[in-house]
Design an enzyme around this catalytic site. Structure first.
Site, PDB file in Angstrom:
ATOM      1  CB  ILE A 253     -33.006  -9.879 -22.284  1.00  0.00           C
ATOM      2  CG1 ILE A 253     -33.933 -10.435 -23.249  1.00  0.00           C
ATOM      3  CG2 ILE A 253     -33.563  -9.360 -21.150  1.00  0.00           C
ATOM      4  CD1 ILE A 253     -34.744  -9.421 -23.854  1.00  0.00           C
ATOM      5  NE  ARG A 254     -26.309  -8.487 -22.883  1.00  0.00           N
ATOM      6  CZ  ARG A 254     -26.625  -9.720 -23.416  1.00  0.00           C
ATOM      7  NH1 ARG A 254     -27.839 -10.173 -22.817  1.00  0.00           N
ATOM      8  NH2 ARG A 254     -25.914 -10.300 -24.234  1.00  0.00           N
TER       9      ARG A 254
ATOM     10  NE  ARG B  76     -20.991 -21.920 -29.081  1.00  0.00           N
ATOM     11  CZ  ARG B  76     -21.747 -22.384 -27.977  1.00  0.00           C
ATOM     12  NH1 ARG B  76     -21.442 -22.768 -26.828  1.00  0.00           N
ATOM     13  NH2 ARG B  76     -23.072 -22.810 -28.268  1.00  0.00           N
TER      14      ARG B  76
ATOM     15  CG  HIS C 171     -27.724 -21.843 -27.965  1.00  0.00           C
ATOM     16  ND1 HIS C 171     -28.288 -22.615 -27.759  1.00  0.00           N
ATOM     17  CD2 HIS C 171     -26.710 -21.559 -27.094  1.00  0.00           C
ATOM     18  CE1 HIS C 171     -27.991 -23.724 -26.677  1.00  0.00           C
ATOM     19  NE2 HIS C 171     -26.886 -23.185 -26.308  1.00  0.00           N
TER      20      HIS C 171
ATOM     21  CE1 TYR D  28     -28.156 -27.745 -25.091  1.00  0.00           C
ATOM     22  CE2 TYR D  28     -27.194 -27.721 -23.055  1.00  0.00           C
ATOM     23  CZ  TYR D  28     -27.351 -27.206 -24.336  1.00  0.00           C
ATOM     24  OH  TYR D  28     -27.056 -25.751 -24.509  1.00  0.00           O
TER      25      TYR D  28
ATOM     26  NE  ARG E   1     -22.838 -19.650 -25.906  1.00  0.00           N
ATOM     27  CZ  ARG E   1     -21.554 -19.347 -25.201  1.00  0.00           C
ATOM     28  NH1 ARG E   1     -21.040 -18.241 -25.366  1.00  0.00           N
ATOM     29  NH2 ARG E   1     -20.651 -20.319 -24.665  1.00  0.00           N
TER      30      ARG E   1
ATOM     31  CG  ASP F  11     -32.866 -16.897 -25.145  1.00  0.00           C
ATOM     32  OD1 ASP F  11     -32.995 -16.837 -26.290  1.00  0.00           O
ATOM     33  OD2 ASP F  11     -32.656 -18.215 -24.663  1.00  0.00           O
TER      34      ASP F  11
END
Length: 375
Positions: free
Chosen positions: A305-306, A179, A271, A144, A274, A302
């Site tokens: 993905i499960r 959030r 993200h 970051y 998010r 990404d």
């Protein structure tokens, strides 16, 4: 007392069945985590429109299987950033993993190493990068960008010295997305969980609870650089010889710019829903990004993905691989390193089955599959 009213001896208590899919870990994690921690890892930004869209978009991707291909047992191995990986999968960078288990990053990095897949260590990890690198196999450091350029330089030097094998810079967090679950919970990181890669005291705001405020957002706004530019990426490319991954790409035009700045890979990511609520699902824009870079760099995906079928879907849409985030936190919360190892084994089994059912000998063949978008 008559025999028919005597209490019967208690029988053996049945052991809970092992999770049959990654979603089973979610139910168990929610049962063991404090509600505010569950909301922190499960939630998205705003009305969570993008969070929900990620799953819907993947579910709408239908893969056309090939038949009569003579595939006995598919191989799941591939290469990511030029290095071997047992699956086209890496464990996504996730902050503060000691929120869900005392072993935190050490357990998840070790589980990734056991599974033979890369582990991405977050700048906001709750274990120092030096310890994570020792626990893991192939560790990519996720950066970051901080307001203090000296700290950025120090983090890069530490990642190199620790033996990290790639550098990932996250570019979609000029500020933290709003959030609402964290705002409503006035969520703050407990004192025993620290941003271990930052100097002592630099994460104080993350621990300071205030009504109607996400302490993590307050901390992020104070320490993250809000105006990152392509010039900064050029500077970063000049500071490292490691493979460079740019994470947080949705617009194909930005993917092209990333390639021009020397990126070895881009991660198509919102993200996990998010950040910008209303951004597109990653599966919806992945083919455009793949077409825009035209094999000049690797493309990972990404957000959402499960399971093994989702890995197959991403490859069929053109990705080289995926990052898996929340399911790994669920498994870590439930069983520490052993739980994470079991989840990655389950993911590998699911992906191998998906390859077999799609008539694919390996991940490369999966990238040649055709897809349709269904309602």
């Amino acid at each position: 007392m008559a025999e028919d009213v005597l209490p019967k001896p208690a029988g053996p208590v049945a052991e809970p069945l092992a999770p049959a899919c990654l979603a089973d870990y979610a139910e168990r994690a929610r049962a063991v985590l404090p509600p505010e921690v569950w909301d922190y890892i499960d939630g998205g930004s705003g009305a969570e429109i993008t969070l929900a869209a990620n799953r819907r978009a993947l579910d709408r991707v239908a893969v056309l299987p090939r038949v009569l291909r003579g595939v006995p047992t598919p191989r799941t191995e591939t290469r990511l950033l030029g290095a071997p990986s047992a699956l086209p999968v890496a464990v996504a960078p996730i902050a503060y993993q000691r929120l869900v288990h005392p072993d935190g990053e050490l357990a998840l990095a070790a589980a990734a190493a056991a599974a033979g897949v890369p582990y991405l260590a977050s700048t906001l990890g709750s274990v120092p990068i030096e310890q994570v690198a020792k626990a893991g196999g192939s560790v990519w450091f996720q950066l970051y960008w901080l307001r203090d350029r000296g700290l950025v330089t120090d983090l890069l030097d530490r990642a190199h010295a620790a033996g990290c094998t790639a550098l990932t810079v996250t570019v979609d967090v000029p500020i933290l997305g709003r959030r609402l679950r964290d705002v409503r919970n006035a969520f703050a990181v407990p004192p025993h969980v620290v941003a271990a890669n930052l100097p002592a005291g630099r994460d104080d705001l993350a621990h300071t609870a205030m009504p109607g405020v996400s302490a993590i957002a307050a901390h992020t706004d104070a320490v993250f650089a809000p105006a990152l530019t392509w010039d900064d990426l050029d500077w970063l490319r000049g500071r490292t010889a490691l493979p460079l991954v740019v994470k947080g790409i949705l617009d194909p035009r930005d993917a092209v710019l990333a390639v021009g700045a020397g990126a070895d890979a881009v991660v198509v990511s919102n993200h996990g829903g998010r950040q910008l609520d209303g951004a597109p699902a990653t599966a919806a824009v992945l083919p455009e990004v793949v077409a825009a870079v035209a094999d000049r760099c690797e493309v990972l995906m990404d957000s959402g993905i499960r399971g093994g079928m989702d890995v197959l879907r991403a490859l069929a849409l053109g990705a080289n691989g995926v990052l898996v985030g929340r399911p790994m936190l669920w498994a870590l919360a439930v069983g520490g390193q052993a739980g994470a190892e079991a989840a990655l084994t389950l993911l590998a089994d699911e992906f191998r089955d998906a390859l077999a059912l799609a008539g694919c000998a390996d991940p490369a063949a999966a990238r040649e599959l055709s897809t349709r978008t269904v309602d």
